[in-house]
Scaffold this motif. Structure first.
Motif, PDB file in Angstrom:
ATOM      1  N   GLY A  58       0.792  -1.231   0.000  1.00  0.00           N
ATOM      2  CA  GLY A  58       0.000   0.000   0.000  1.00  0.00           C
ATOM      3  C   GLY A  58       0.818   1.272   0.000  1.00  0.00           C
ATOM      4  O   GLY A  58       0.285   2.352  -0.250  1.00  0.00           O
ATOM      5  N   GLY A  59       2.126   1.154   0.289  1.00  0.00           N
ATOM      6  CA  GLY A  59       2.971   2.341   0.317  1.00  0.00           C
ATOM      7  C   GLY A  59       2.837   3.107   1.620  1.00  0.00           C
ATOM      8  O   GLY A  59       2.019   2.789   2.490  1.00  0.00           O
ATOM      9  N   ASP A  60       3.649   4.156   1.756  1.00  0.00           N
ATOM     10  CA  ASP A  60       3.609   5.014   2.941  1.00  0.00           C
ATOM     11  C   ASP A  60       4.032   6.419   2.535  1.00  0.00           C
ATOM     12  O   ASP A  60       3.998   6.758   1.345  1.00  0.00           O
ATOM     13  CB  ASP A  60       4.514   4.453   4.052  1.00  0.00           C
ATOM     14  N   LEU A  61       4.438   7.220   3.518  1.00  0.00           N
ATOM     15  CA  LEU A  61       4.819   8.602   3.221  1.00  0.00           C
ATOM     16  C   LEU A  61       6.033   8.686   2.309  1.00  0.00           C
ATOM     17  O   LEU A  61       6.193   9.652   1.558  1.00  0.00           O
ATOM     18  CB  LEU A  61       5.101   9.348   4.528  1.00  0.00           C
ATOM     19  N   LEU A  62       6.896   7.653   2.375  1.00  0.00           N
ATOM     20  CA  LEU A  62       8.137   7.685   1.596  1.00  0.00           C
ATOM     21  C   LEU A  62       8.083   6.818   0.348  1.00  0.00           C
ATOM     22  O   LEU A  62       8.968   6.905  -0.496  1.00  0.00           O
ATOM     23  CB  LEU A  62       9.321   7.232   2.472  1.00  0.00           C
ATOM     24  N   HIS A  63       7.069   5.969   0.220  1.00  0.00           N
ATOM     25  CA  HIS A  63       7.009   5.041  -0.914  1.00  0.00           C
ATOM     26  C   HIS A  63       5.622   5.070  -1.545  1.00  0.00           C
ATOM     27  O   HIS A  63       4.611   5.177  -0.851  1.00  0.00           O
ATOM     28  CB  HIS A  63       7.332   3.610  -0.465  1.00  0.00           C
ATOM     29  N   GLU A  64       5.612   4.965  -2.873  1.00  0.00           N
ATOM     30  CA  GLU A  64       4.358   4.910  -3.614  1.00  0.00           C
ATOM     31  C   GLU A  64       3.762   3.502  -3.532  1.00  0.00           C
ATOM     32  O   GLU A  64       4.489   2.527  -3.356  1.00  0.00           O
ATOM     33  CB  GLU A  64       4.610   5.265  -5.088  1.00  0.00           C
ATOM     34  N   PRO A  65       2.445   3.377  -3.623  1.00  0.00           N
ATOM     35  CA  PRO A  65       1.820   2.038  -3.629  1.00  0.00           C
ATOM     36  C   PRO A  65       2.312   1.218  -4.817  1.00  0.00           C
ATOM     37  O   PRO A  65       2.527   1.747  -5.917  1.00  0.00           O
ATOM     38  CB  PRO A  65       0.325   2.343  -3.741  1.00  0.00           C
ATOM     39  N   ASN A  66       2.517  -0.078  -4.593  1.00  0.00           N
ATOM     40  CA  ASN A  66       2.967  -0.987  -5.648  1.00  0.00           C
ATOM     41  C   ASN A  66       1.739  -1.491  -6.411  1.00  0.00           C
ATOM     42  O   ASN A  66       1.250  -2.596  -6.177  1.00  0.00           O
ATOM     43  CB  ASN A  66       3.756  -2.144  -5.038  1.00  0.00           C
ATOM     44  N   LEU A  67       1.252  -0.663  -7.312  1.00  0.00           N
ATOM     45  CA  LEU A  67       0.031  -0.995  -8.049  1.00  0.00           C
ATOM     46  C   LEU A  67       0.235  -2.206  -8.952  1.00  0.00           C
ATOM     47  O   LEU A  67      -0.705  -2.981  -9.176  1.00  0.00           O
ATOM     48  CB  LEU A  67      -0.416   0.211  -8.885  1.00  0.00           C
ATOM     49  N   LYS A  68       1.447  -2.399  -9.464  1.00  0.00           N
ATOM     50  CA  LYS A  68       1.715  -3.543 -10.339  1.00  0.00           C
ATOM     51  C   LYS A  68       1.543  -4.851  -9.578  1.00  0.00           C
ATOM     52  O   LYS A  68       0.978  -5.817 -10.098  1.00  0.00           O
ATOM     53  CB  LYS A  68       3.127  -3.431 -10.911  1.00  0.00           C
ATOM     54  N   ALA A  69       2.035  -4.873  -8.343  1.00  0.00           N
ATOM     55  CA  ALA A  69       1.900  -6.085  -7.525  1.00  0.00           C
ATOM     56  C   ALA A  69       0.446  -6.322  -7.138  1.00  0.00           C
ATOM     57  O   ALA A  69      -0.026  -7.462  -7.105  1.00  0.00           O
ATOM     58  CB  ALA A  69       2.766  -5.965  -6.274  1.00  0.00           C
ATOM     59  N   ILE A  70      -0.291  -5.247  -6.863  1.00  0.00           N
ATOM     60  CA  ILE A  70      -1.682  -5.385  -6.442  1.00  0.00           C
ATOM     61  C   ILE A  70      -2.554  -5.932  -7.580  1.00  0.00           C
ATOM     62  O   ILE A  70      -3.414  -6.792  -7.374  1.00  0.00           O
ATOM     63  CB  ILE A  70      -2.228  -4.029  -5.948  1.00  0.00           C
ATOM     64  N   LYS A  71      -2.319  -5.462  -8.802  1.00  0.00           N
ATOM     65  CA  LYS A  71      -3.159  -5.846  -9.931  1.00  0.00           C
ATOM     66  C   LYS A  71      -2.695  -7.118 -10.630  1.00  0.00           C
ATOM     67  O   LYS A  71      -3.443  -7.670 -11.453  1.00  0.00           O
ATOM     68  CB  LYS A  71      -3.187  -4.705 -10.956  1.00  0.00           C
ATOM     69  N   TYR A  72      -1.510  -7.599 -10.327  1.00  0.00           N
ATOM     70  CA  TYR A  72      -0.963  -8.753 -11.053  1.00  0.00           C
ATOM     71  C   TYR A  72      -1.776 -10.014 -10.773  1.00  0.00           C
ATOM     72  O   TYR A  72      -2.200 -10.262  -9.649  1.00  0.00           O
ATOM     73  CB  TYR A  72       0.498  -8.992 -10.668  1.00  0.00           C
ATOM     74  N   ARG A  73      -1.991 -10.841 -11.805  1.00  0.00           N
ATOM     75  CA  ARG A  73      -2.710 -12.107 -11.672  1.00  0.00           C
ATOM     76  C   ARG A  73      -1.776 -13.256 -12.085  1.00  0.00           C
ATOM     77  O   ARG A  73      -1.213 -13.251 -13.176  1.00  0.00           O
ATOM     78  CB  ARG A  73      -3.951 -12.131 -12.558  1.00  0.00           C
ATOM     79  N   PHE A  74      -1.628 -14.214 -11.202  1.00  0.00           N
ATOM     80  CA  PHE A  74      -0.808 -15.384 -11.503  1.00  0.00           C
ATOM     81  C   PHE A  74      -1.576 -16.350 -12.392  1.00  0.00           C
ATOM     82  O   PHE A  74      -2.803 -16.455 -12.315  1.00  0.00           O
ATOM     83  CB  PHE A  74      -0.404 -16.097 -10.207  1.00  0.00           C
ATOM     84  N   LYS A  75      -0.833 -17.057 -13.236  1.00  0.00           N
ATOM     85  CA  LYS A  75      -1.410 -18.068 -14.113  1.00  0.00           C
ATOM     86  C   LYS A  75      -0.867 -19.440 -13.731  1.00  0.00           C
ATOM     87  O   LYS A  75       0.239 -19.540 -13.207  1.00  0.00           O
ATOM     88  CB  LYS A  75      -1.081 -17.752 -15.579  1.00  0.00           C
ATOM     89  N   PRO A  76      -1.624 -20.504 -13.981  1.00  0.00           N
ATOM     90  CA  PRO A  76      -1.169 -21.849 -13.597  1.00  0.00           C
ATOM     91  C   PRO A  76       0.126 -22.228 -14.305  1.00  0.00           C
ATOM     92  O   PRO A  76       0.168 -22.313 -15.537  1.00  0.00           O
ATOM     93  CB  PRO A  76      -2.330 -22.758 -14.038  1.00  0.00           C
TER      94      PRO A  76
END
Length: 363
Positions: free
Chosen positions: A147-165
């Motif tokens: 989610g990030g904090d005051l010093l770091h931006e949220p990792n949107l790529k990790a949040i939206k990424y979908r794993f495949k089998p």
């Protein structure tokens, strides 16, 4: 003379130490207002943190199970002898068996086992999905770890990424990073303990921010453990079974061939005038009888290996399944006020001493 000087120096050092301690207490007395303010701030911050934790509810679930290894031996007495020693119970002997002693406690939290569980398909709302994607959607990892904090931006790529089998061996660098983050969080949320002194009944527990997520995770991890245990325990027997099956298929082909040749020879010999025909039929009969005997012996050997596989397959018996609703962790507002007050006091004390030292240096 030298001893007298040493004693005198020690007395001087002791006096200096006492003077410094008295000076610290005087300093605290002079700055009592600042200390009270710091203690109040520490207490207030601890209360605010308690209120924040009150909003983040956690749910704890557990599964009690008994593992009976191949041959009817219970865990702690046979194939898993020494497991009780992993939990400080009894005097289990040291073994290099993957499922004995302290190895079992390490196995249940190993990354290999978690990878299998995370990449396992689970049924959620009537639809199949990878558990790792379900965990990303249902847990608080997107808010806390990415989610990030005051010093770091949220990792949107990790949040939206979908794993495949696919196999974890085929993961990309980015996928391995995401998987490591999820593994570290889940490993801290999961534990295995022994319920009895013999170590035959185990309790697998987990705590997450979602009731349903906790339930699905415990069931998935236990199922993965069962599959992995069976795979490892029966690996040699399955290799032998595959070799014997190849031999059985070869004999089956030869038997089919000799049957066909013998049938053709008998059909042709009905009107044949060749004197060697009966001898050729006898040879085919002997060959067919030999191959047939070899085939049925091989078939019996394969059936025996099948029975051995069943005997080696461990029996997981769930004594207490995980069911909703789960135990909810309760928070007490103000339960950490003493810690907050102490932290505020010591931080203020360090600040006062550093400020006094700085003023003395400047003067």
């Amino acid at each position: 003379m030298a001893e007298y000087q040493t004693i005198q120096e020690e007395q001087i050092n002791t006096k200096d130490l006492i003077k410094k301690v008295i000076g610290v207490f005087k300093l605290i007395g002079n700055e009592w207002r600042l200390l009270l303010i710091s203690i109040a701030l520490g207490t207030l911050i601890s209360i605010l943190l308690d209120v924040k934790e009150l909003k983040d509810t956690d749910y704890t679930g557990e599964i009690q199970f008994n593992l009976e290894s191949g041959g009817g031996q219970q865990m702690g007495l046979g194939g898993l002898g020494g497991l009780a020693g992993a939990f400080g119970i009894g005097g289990g002997a040291t073994s290099n068996d993957l499922f004995s002693g302290g190895n079992f406690g390490l196995l249940i939290s190993s990354k290999t086992l978690y990878e299998r569980a995370l990449m396992k398909e689970v049924l959620i709302g009537g639809k199949k999905t990878l558990f790792i994607n379900f965990y990303k959607d249902s847990s608080d990892i997107a808010k806390k770890e990415w989610g990030g904090d005051l010093l770091h931006e949220p990792n949107l790529k990790a949040i939206k990424y979908r794993f495949k089998p696919k196999s974890p061996n085929d993961f990309t660098k980015e996928e391995n990073i995401l998987l490591s983050t999820i593994y570290e969080k889940l490993e801290a949320q999961t534990s295995l303990q022994s319920l009895d002194k013999m170590g035959s009944i185990m309790v697998l527990s987990a705590t997450t921010n979602s009731e349903f997520l906790t339930k699905v995770w415990l069931e998935t991890l236990l199922k993965t453990l069962e599959e992995f245990y069976i795979e490892v325990r029966t690996r040699k027997t399955r290799d032998i079974y595959d070799i014997q099956m190849v031999r059985l298929r070869e004999l089956e082909g030869k038997l089919s061939s000799t049957d066909r040749q013998l049938a053709n020879a008998q059909f042709q010999n009905q009107n044949a005038v060749d004197p060697t025909a009966p001898m050729r039929t006898m040879q085919l009969n002997r060959s067919n009888s030999y191959v047939s005997t070899q085939y049925y012996q091989q078939l019996a050997a394969v059936e025996q290996i099948k029975m051995q596989l069943i005997n080696q397959t461990p029996l997981f018996t769930v004594l207490q399944p995980v069911r909703l609703p789960l135990t909810q962790r309760t928070y007490t507002i103000g339960g950490n006020t003493q810690k907050g007050a102490l932290v505020g006091f010591f931080l203020c004390l360090v600040f006062i001493i550093m400020r006094k030292s700085y003023k003395e240096l400047m003067n």
